[in-house]
Structure formats: C-alpha cells, structure tokens
Write a protein that holds these residues in place. Structure first.
Motif, short mmCIF file in Angstrom:
data_model
loop_
_atom_site.label_atom_id
_atom_site.label_comp_id
_atom_site.label_asym_id
_atom_site.label_seq_id
_atom_site.Cartn_x
_atom_site.Cartn_y
_atom_site.Cartn_z
N PRO A 137 0.85 -1.21 0.15
CA PRO A 137 0.22 0.05 0.21
C PRO A 137 0.83 1.19 -0.15
O PRO A 137 1.78 1.53 0.76
N GLY A 138 0.56 2.12 -0.85
CA GLY A 138 1.18 3.40 -1.11
C GLY A 138 2.00 3.49 -2.34
O GLY A 138 2.56 4.41 -2.79
N ILE B 297 4.07 -0.02 -15.30
CA ILE B 297 3.27 -1.01 -16.30
C ILE B 297 3.06 -0.29 -17.67
O ILE B 297 3.16 -0.84 -18.54
N ASP B 298 2.41 0.91 -17.36
CA ASP B 298 2.09 1.77 -18.48
C ASP B 298 3.10 1.88 -19.52
O ASP B 298 2.98 1.71 -20.64
N PRO C 186 -6.78 4.18 -5.74
CA PRO C 186 -4.98 4.01 -5.44
C PRO C 186 -4.54 5.41 -5.07
O PRO C 186 -5.00 6.57 -5.48
N GLY C 187 -3.69 5.24 -3.90
CA GLY C 187 -3.14 6.39 -3.53
C GLY C 187 -3.75 6.86 -1.96
O GLY C 187 -3.17 7.57 -1.10
N ASN C 188 -5.14 6.63 -1.87
CA ASN C 188 -5.76 6.90 -0.68
C ASN C 188 -5.72 5.76 0.64
O ASN C 188 -6.25 5.84 1.55
N GLU C 189 -5.33 4.43 -0.07
CA GLU C 189 -5.28 3.46 1.04
C GLU C 189 -4.84 3.78 2.51
O GLU C 189 -5.36 3.34 3.35
N GLU D 44 -5.58 5.08 -18.11
CA GLU D 44 -4.25 5.14 -18.30
C GLU D 44 -3.86 4.12 -19.42
O GLU D 44 -4.68 3.39 -19.79
N TYR D 45 -2.53 4.19 -19.79
CA TYR D 45 -2.34 3.55 -20.98
C TYR D 45 -2.47 2.11 -20.91
O TYR D 45 -3.03 1.35 -21.71
N ARG D 46 -2.39 1.25 -19.89
CA ARG D 46 -2.62 0.00 -19.68
C ARG D 46 -3.99 -0.25 -19.73
O ARG D 46 -4.45 -1.47 -20.48
N TYR E 260 0.91 -9.17 -14.34
CA TYR E 260 1.01 -8.47 -13.06
C TYR E 260 -0.36 -8.71 -12.54
O TYR E 260 -1.40 -9.15 -13.14
N ARG F 56 -4.36 -11.58 -10.18
CA ARG F 56 -4.97 -12.58 -11.03
C ARG F 56 -3.87 -13.39 -11.77
O ARG F 56 -4.29 -14.55 -11.97
N GLU G 118 -9.27 -3.84 -17.53
CA GLU G 118 -8.15 -5.05 -16.86
C GLU G 118 -9.12 -5.82 -16.11
O GLU G 118 -8.30 -7.02 -15.75
N ARG G 119 -10.22 -5.55 -16.00
CA ARG G 119 -11.04 -6.30 -14.89
C ARG G 119 -11.96 -7.30 -15.83
O ARG G 119 -12.63 -6.97 -16.43
N PRO G 120 -11.73 -8.71 -15.66
CA PRO G 120 -12.77 -9.75 -16.23
C PRO G 120 -14.27 -9.79 -15.70
O PRO G 120 -14.42 -9.16 -14.45
N TYR H 89 3.96 -1.26 -21.29
CA TYR H 89 3.12 -1.70 -22.55
C TYR H 89 3.60 -0.52 -23.73
O TYR H 89 3.33 -0.96 -24.81
N HIS I 79 -4.68 -0.09 -23.50
CA HIS I 79 -4.07 -1.52 -24.15
C HIS I 79 -5.06 -2.30 -24.08
O HIS I 79 -5.41 -3.27 -24.98
N HIS I 80 -5.53 -2.79 -22.87
CA HIS I 80 -6.30 -3.90 -22.58
C HIS I 80 -7.91 -3.63 -23.43
O HIS I 80 -8.41 -4.64 -23.85
N GLU J 261 1.05 1.66 -5.21
CA GLU J 261 0.26 1.19 -6.49
C GLU J 261 0.63 2.20 -7.47
O GLU J 261 0.76 1.83 -8.81
N ARG J 262 0.70 3.60 -7.39
CA ARG J 262 0.74 4.50 -8.39
C ARG J 262 2.00 4.32 -9.36
O ARG J 262 2.19 4.33 -10.46
N ASP K 86 -0.91 14.27 -8.16
CA ASP K 86 -0.52 13.21 -7.26
C ASP K 86 0.79 13.93 -6.14
O ASP K 86 0.69 15.01 -6.06
N GLU K 87 1.27 13.16 -5.36
CA GLU K 87 2.05 13.38 -4.14
C GLU K 87 3.48 14.53 -4.61
O GLU K 87 3.91 15.01 -4.08
#
Lengths: 553, 553
Positions: A333-334, A343-344, B333-336, B390-392, A355, A358, B198-200, A347, B395-396, A336-337, B41-42
């Motif tokens: 956690p922290g 990963i972007d 993502p980023g807030n966890e 985002e790019y990935r 990745y 899954r 990305e999510r099946p 690609y 892509h998917h 992810e970005r 972002d940060e």
C-alpha cells in the motif's frame, strides 16, 4: 521496579507495520528480539528511514544480554547498525539472517566490533534467568525462527513472522511437532504476528508462484524480465529453476539483487547451475530467447532497475517489442501508483506484462486467519499479545484468539512502550518505557523533529518569501530598498509586479512602526510577517513561509 | 487545415484517469465533450487541482459551438468554471448534471453569464455540420448520457462513463435498444471508456450494495455511521431506504453531502421520507438505535467528516463503543493509507467497522470486460478509440476490441492532443493540438511551472539555507559577519556550531575570490553555493537549497 518480575514490551512493531523491536526482561536480564526499520510515509518530508527509540536499553546497558534476530527482512534488521553504534551487544541469528546482517554491518564499519553468533532451530541459549530456544517457521525468506523464552514466570513464545507452508520450496518445513510440544508443556504468553489477521483462509504455498513463473517462461519467445523482492530467496530459486528448464541464462540488475543472490549462493540457500549467471553486458548480446533478467524495483522505486528499464534509461539492457515482463510481487500500500506507471511504460514499449493478483505471481509470506488460529491452537497460551500489525490487524487477531478459546481479559493490545508484567503469577498491563519514532535523515539520527518537518511541509506547499531590510545602526533608518526573493512560491517572470508591491508594503509597514518598536527586531519581523502574509494570501490564496531578515550596518 | 475534414481528439482523459475533455470538429464546428479536473499526485507539491490546457479552443473561439457534459462527476465537470472564465459557450447537460454544475458556477460567480441547456436522452441538437443525439447509460451517478455525433464523415459515438446495470436503483435502464439501433445504422468511430478494461467479468449491480447496507442496518443496535461518495445518489437512496426500513432518522455530515442531497432531492433523484432528515445537533440527542449518520470522507480525506469522527474532533457528533461504521466505498489508489488510519482509529474508539472488498459495500460504476465487449458489439464500430484510462487500460481495451472483431489497424491509442482525422472517407492519425496539465494553486491558474515545483521538491526534502553578506559599495569589502539562517534543514538548537562553521567558510570563500570576481555578483553567488553545498553534503548528507543574498551598502 523490584527484581523478581517479568516484563514484556515492544519498542516498535505494534500499532504499525515496520521497525519491529520487542524485549523480554526478567530482573536484570533483558533480551531484545529484532531491531527493524520502517520507511517514512509521504508526510515525513525528506526523512530516509525510521528506527525505534532505544533509550530504555541505553539507560540499562549492563542488563541487555542479547539481540536475537528472527529473520533477515528490513523491518526486523534495518535498525541494527544504529543500535550497535550506541550499544555493543552480542547478536544471535540463523545463517542467512546473519549473512544479510553482516553485509549491513560491513557498510557501517561495525563488522569487527560486533560479537555475532550463528544459531539454528536446535540452539539453546542461557542468559541467567532466561533460557532461550527456537522453532523453525516459514516465511518469504528462508531461515526464520520463532523464539521460546523460559522464565521464572513461565514460558513466553514469540512467533516471528510466519505462515504454514506445508510444501516449502527449500524443504525447510515448519517445526509443527516442536510447536505442539511447546504448547503441550504450557505457554504462559504468546506474542504472534498479525499482518494478515484481516484475511480469511489459508495463504497459498510459495510453490503456486513457481507454477505460474514456469508457465510464463514456457510461453515467452523473446527476452524475459522478472522483478521481485530480492530477499525472497525461495522465489529467486523458482526463477532460477524456470530459467534452467527453458534453457535461459540469467542476468541480475540492481544492487540488492546482486547482493542477496551472492550471499544466499555462498551460504547454500540458492542453487544456481554453473555458468547460468551472466553479466548484463554479455546478456545483451545473447539471442532474446536465451536470456532472462532478474531485477529489483518491483515496488516501483524510481531509481531501481525495473523503473529504469521501463523508462529506457538503463544503460545495460533495454526492453523491446514482444519481450515479457513479470511482476512477481504485489504493490505494498502506497506504491500502487508508481507500479502502475511502470506497467504503462512497459506497454508503451510493446512488452507483454504479467502483473496483478490474478496473475498469481505473488503469494503473501504471512499466515492468514486459519494459520493464525492454527498457531494459537498449537500454543494454547494463557495470555496473548498480538504483535506486528496496525491496530485493526491486532484487533482482528484478538477476535481470532477469542474464537479459539483465549479469554478476552487475557489478551493485551499494547502500544509501543507499554508493558505487560508478571509478578508471582499475577499478570497485568503496567507501566511503560520510552518508545517512539527516530528519524534518520542523511547522516543525522534523531536531529529532525516536528519543527523542521513543519517547516518542510510549509515550504513544500507554498515555498518561501525572503525580504532583507538593511537598517542603519545609528538611527534605525532603512538604508536600501528592501531585497525580496522567493523560491517555490510563484513563477519569477510573473512576479516582478508582485515583488514591487511587496517592497512597497515593507517600506509602508516599517514607516508605521514607532521608534521604540524599531529597536526590537522581533517586533519588526513579526509585524512584517503578518502584513506580508495577509497581503499574499489575499493576492494568491497561498501561504509561503515569510522570512524577514534584518541587516544592521 | 482544409475545412471538409473531421477531427477527433482529447484535451484530457487519455493515458490518465481524470480531467476528461474531448472534442469533435468538422470544418468550423467544434463540439466539446466534458471538461473535468484531476487531483494532483504527491509529487505536485502544493498544487490544488489540475485542469486541461484549452489553448486550442481559445485560439478558435468562434468555432466552439457547445460544451456537452455526459455526467456530473468531478473528472467530467471540475474544469468547467476555469473554461467558462475564458470562453463563454453554451453548455448542454441532463437535469442532475446541470444541477451539480450550477452549484459550481454559483461559487465562481459564473451562473448568470452562462447559457445552460437542459437535455435528456431524447434531445436532438443541431450544430451546423454536426447533429447530436444521446442514449442513456448507467453509472455511479444518475442521468448519464452517451453522445452520438452525426457528421458528414459518418457517425461518432462517445459512450461517456458506463456500466450495464440491468436492475438499476432508480429504474433508469440502459438504452440498450437505442444502442443497438445506432450500431445497426453504422458507427464510424467509437470512443468508449476504459476504466475497468483490466477487470474480467461483469460489474455487479448497485443493488448488491443495497442488500449489504440493509443487512448491516438490521444488525446494528447502536448508532450507524455510513460514508460513501456524495455523488453516488443511487447509494444514498439505498441508505435512505435502509434507514427508513429500520426506523432511523438520518443526519448529514460534510458540505458536499449536504449539497448533493439537497440538489438531488430538489430535482427528484432522491426520495427522502418527510421528517427523516435531522440536524446533527438534534440527532446527537436521539437514542442510538434511532439514528444513522451519512457522512463524507470515505477516501480518508483528513479534513472530511469521517476523519474528524475517527479522531473524535467532530464538534457535532461522536462515535462510541458499539456503534457501527460502514465504509461504502473502496479507497481509490493512493488513498489506502489514509483510509486504513481511519479504520484503526475507529476500532480504538470501540466501533464495529465494516469495510473492504469482502464487505461488498461497494461496486464499481464502470463496466468490466464483458460490458466493454457488449458495448463494442452493440456499436460494431469501424474505427475504435479507447478513452478515459491510463495507458494499460487503453491497451487492454484495444485487446477487447480486437477480440470482438475490430481490425487492429483501425484502433487508435491517442495521447492527449493527438488527432484522428477523417477526410473523404480516408482515416488516419494526423497532427496534434496543444494539450497538457494546467496547475491550479490557490488563485493562480497555470502560474506554477517546473521551476517552482523543482524548488518545492528541494525545499521539502532538505529545506533552505540562506546566507546574507553585506558588501561595501565603495570597495566590495565585507562589512559584517555573514548572517546565516536555515529552515527545514536542521534542528536549530543543534546547529549553532554548524552555522558558525558556515560563516567562517563564507568569509574564507570570499577572501579567495579576486577583485574582478567580487564585482560580479553571479560569480560570488555561484562560488558560495558550490562551497557551501559541498561542505554541507559532507557534514550531513543533505542538500538544502542554498541561497546567498548580497546586500550592497
């Protein structure tokens, strides 16, 4: 404090993930378990590392008999050099753990002065009133130990980090029969790790990851890049095996990967076929289907190998269309970005990227709820102290302990520094010792406090505005135009008019002060800070740090 | 550029999540779709908001015929006030979307000057060469529209954000027959959102969340606190329904919650039984089992209601032992970490906390892979442009499009600003318009650039060291001891000796300079920066910003 009492406490590791450090004290004998570090979150600007506050130990140097280290992860060994610089004490750890600690001590020039003792799960140590023995556990690094303390107030068990992997990669099976024996003889206090206390079920075996790595290696027809935690030697072994099976040479990228592969090969924890390891420069010349690259940076660290590969800024290797990249680690956690950004970029380079949860290229090194209940059941402790976790994890671990029969009022959720005491069989939570976060910044240890961090926060958000005024020593008269400079506040080319207005305001503000005030620099500075702060907030809705400097000539 | 061509491009929203803004142009007619904002972002220290670069539109103010808004989320409407301040153009949106935009325009004093048009899925608009119609979609906010552009180069479809919820809470069913008709008539270009590419599988219906909220309400015997995205009116309705079923009054905490509940009640999107809403002060007096509190802060925002409740710093309500807290939103993502901290604090207060993906108190508002394939199948476009991701993700989404039969060379993965052109039936990617990130910081829009951010980064990590030297105007002689001040660098009490050494180094460095150099302030400053930087790095391993200031008297 009277002598014939047992104390159990944490100097780090409860209500947090990281910087684990626990101690057991009976009378004049203190045994310390682990000394970890922790990475700062984004609010601790500029801080490199957090280590535990060891002032309790420093206050009783003669009592501290030993540092026992359960395994070689940074959150258990990262603070050791800082501890040893202040307190020279004998250190006990298993072979691989010791190997990793030695590299660290070498870096800090501490290797020669430290008394290092290699132990294993069969070792028995005698520290006066406390006898110590061990049991083997599984985790995401080999050679992990749980610790058993026999004290006049009964047996205390510290699990270290663990899962129950019944099919471990290196055949270091968990000492389940020994654990059962310990439990049978009677455990007074169990300290057990809580990382996955929120997660139902049973954590899968590391072998599951091996299956998926092998599959991916079989499918890939060009170069393979694979990134994981360097310290996960089991996973490294499975990567070596997959490379061997598919006839690929292996190159290493990243300092910690080279270091861990070196140490664990030397100590016999990693078996790499002769001639398989090649230098990156050599690997770059081989046909794509004959090479696999094992690299650091699975957490998206911007300076690590994977990030450089994804940005095409690694000097030794590059990723091209059709290459396969495996991320054999889930983002902590922290992170992810940063990982997503990599990963972007991969690609964009045309890579096939495998990745995410899954893909099953990662399993946790920590036991889930059923394993935590298994440990509680094996040990059947009278008292339970969940450790190694943030509050919600400790809370859920408490619920699990209650579910398997530990009485609710015999469970202690401690904060760092708080003590559980056992005296003549009477157990209670009682007293505390100093505990806290010590910040490491560059060479400074503990020299950064809240004031500096508060300043860094203000500087980071709105920058600084400095105005220098030159006063005459004789009559306090303003000698020059004020000299106003800003950094991180506003783009300079847009700020000429603003700077001019600020200078006018400085002059006007000084003119309003009477002669008595002009003699007091604090009054001048405070008045300027208020006037400029108000003006700038109205103009820009920003609050830069305002620093008036007075020069008297 | 000749007139008889169609251009399709994004000013924001591709290769990123956030600040969606697309445009369709044929000849002299430009239609803009959405104008969103994005949170920094940060790494973007001190920046409040990011909005799209609209300089292409500002260069052609007469051509921009309309802004069409697909729905009322911030990443689709957050940039509107900044756009309208620079370009007054008519805005078209459905009822709820318009309601939310109006509150925003009121805040910015833009409500009166803007020409607002309420549309629905049956509206048909005519902008010269481009005719526009709509279809209804489901998402995590009501009143979402997909947009159909009929142009001389064929039909362009923009899906907006969507899922296929066959059992929608508000009975706004997806216009699946209309989509089929559009596809049947022939779609030249499809722009479809990629968030969950990305999510099946198929994203569950919002009703699933309702079931779990109802269960939790049934079980709770003391106060209930529930936090979710204020804009998820469907979920708010289900919370209202659960409260109604279990005989609880409802109090609202948090400005955006009060705002959205007000707007959506007024426009008929939220049905709250008479007398159910109570003020927090009144709620605090009711018996615990008669009250539920709906609050903001589900993303862990430190100033929002839930965070204040968890810190016991909310003035109106407090959480006590046995209360139930529901987090009906997954952390973005980023807030966890912020969300985890809140959960910890809630457990410390003794609350029962229901959170995490296993609680099923959240479903996504975006369609998963099967729904994206359903949209592609319904529309059966000749050309496909995946957007909103985002790019990935793009892509998917491309892989999904290929899987349902779109030809690979008819799929365009654009960057912001890049254009797809269709001229006389010939389609190609061609040219680009300006696009980028405009930073909003306080009242400043676009006045913070890379220099200021780089300075903020250095200031945030290691602070600043300022040294003022006073030189004689007549002979360049040093008049005073240097005056050295630091902020965010080192704790002042420990730095007396260091400051003294710095001052000595400044004097020594100046003495080494020859008379000619002393006349050039840039040379003096550069020499001091280098000498001090080297000295401080050796001493501290830190690199504060070093700012020499020269005063001539």
């Amino acid at each position: 404090m009277p002598e014939n009492r047992l104390w159990i406490g944490a100097l780090g590791g409860v209500t947090e993930i990281g910087k684990n450090m626990y101690f057991i004290q009976y009378g004049d004998d203190i045994i310390v378990v682990d000394c970890g570090s922790k990475f700062p979150d984004e609010s601790l600007l500029g801080i490199d590392l957090i280590i535990p506050d060891i002032s309790y130990l420093l206050a009783h140097p003669d009592k501290v008999k030993a540092l026992i280290v359960t395994h070689g992860h940074e959150d258990h060994i990262g603070g050791i050099p800082y501890l040893l610089k202040q307190l020279n004490l004998p250190l006990y750890a298993s072979s691989l753990t010791l190997g990793l600690i030695e590299s660290k001590l070498k870096e800090h020039g501490l290797l020669r002065q430290t008394s290092l003792h290699r132990i294993d799960s069969e070792s028995i140590l005698d520290f006066g009133s406390i006898k110590v023995s061990f049991f083997r556990t599984n985790h995401s690094i080999p050679d992990c130990l749980g610790v058993v303390f026999d004290t006049p107030e009964g047996t205390v068990v510290h699990t270290g980090d663990f899962k129950f992997d019944m099919t471990p990669v290196n055949r270091q099976y968990p000492d389940i029969h020994k654990m059962a024996d310990i439990g049978k003889k009677g455990v007074r206090f169990l300290l057990s790790e809580s990382t996955n206390a929120e997660r139902p079920g049973f954590t899968p075996s590391e072998r599951l990851v091996g299956t998926h790595i092998e599959e991916a290696f079989q499918k890939a027809d060009r170069r393979i890049f694979i990134s994981t935690f360097a310290s996960n030697v089991h996973r490294l072994q499975q990567i070596v095996d997959a490379a061997s099976l598919t006839g690929r040479k292996l190159a290493l990228l990243g300092r910690s990967m080279v270091n861990v592969v070196g140490v664990s090969q030397e100590l016999g924890y990693l078996n790499v076929p002769d001639g398989m390891l090649v230098e990156p420069a050599e690997a770059a010349k081989l046909p794509p289907h004959e090479i696999a690259v094992l690299c650091t940076g699975s957490q998206g660290e911007p300076m690590a190998a994977l990030s450089r590969l994804a940005n095409s800024s690694n000097r030794q290797m590059e990723i091209s269309t059709g290459d396969t990249v495996l991320l054999a680690a889930n983002p902590i956690p922290g992170n992810e970005r940063n990982v997503a950004r990599i990963i972007d970029n991969l690609y964009v380079l045309g890579a096939k990227v495998i990745y995410g949860s899954r893909s099953e290229l990662h399993v946790s090194g920590h036991g889930s709820q059923e394993e935590l209940k298994l440990m509680l059941t094996l040990m059947k402790p009278e008292y339970f102290i969940p450790i190694h976790g943030e509050y919600r994890m400790l809370h859920h671990h408490r619920l699990l302990a209650e579910a398997v029969g530990v009485e609710g009022d015999k469970i202690f959720l401690l904060k760092n520094g708080e003590l559980v005491e056992s005296a003549g069989g009477v157990v209670r939570q009682s007293g505390r010792v100093p505990a806290g976060q010590i910040y490491v910044d560059g060479l400074g240890i503990g020299d950064i406090g809240n004031v500096v961090l508060r300043d860094r926060r203000q500087l980071s958000a709105d920058g600084i505005l400095i105005t220098v005024i030159t006063l005459s020593q004789s009559d306090g008269r303003l000698l020059n135009e004020p000299d106003t400079i800003s950094r991180g506040f506003i783009y300079v080319r847009n700020s000429d008019k603003l700077i001019e207005e600020i200078n006018q305001l400085v002059v006007a503000t000084l003119e309003k002060l009477n002669q008595a005030d002009l003699g007091q620099w604090n009054v001048i500075k405070q008045t300027l800070r208020e006037a400029l702060g108000k003006f700038l907030y109205e103009k820009t809705k920003r609050r830069p740090m305002i620093l008036p400097i007075i020069i008297e000539v």
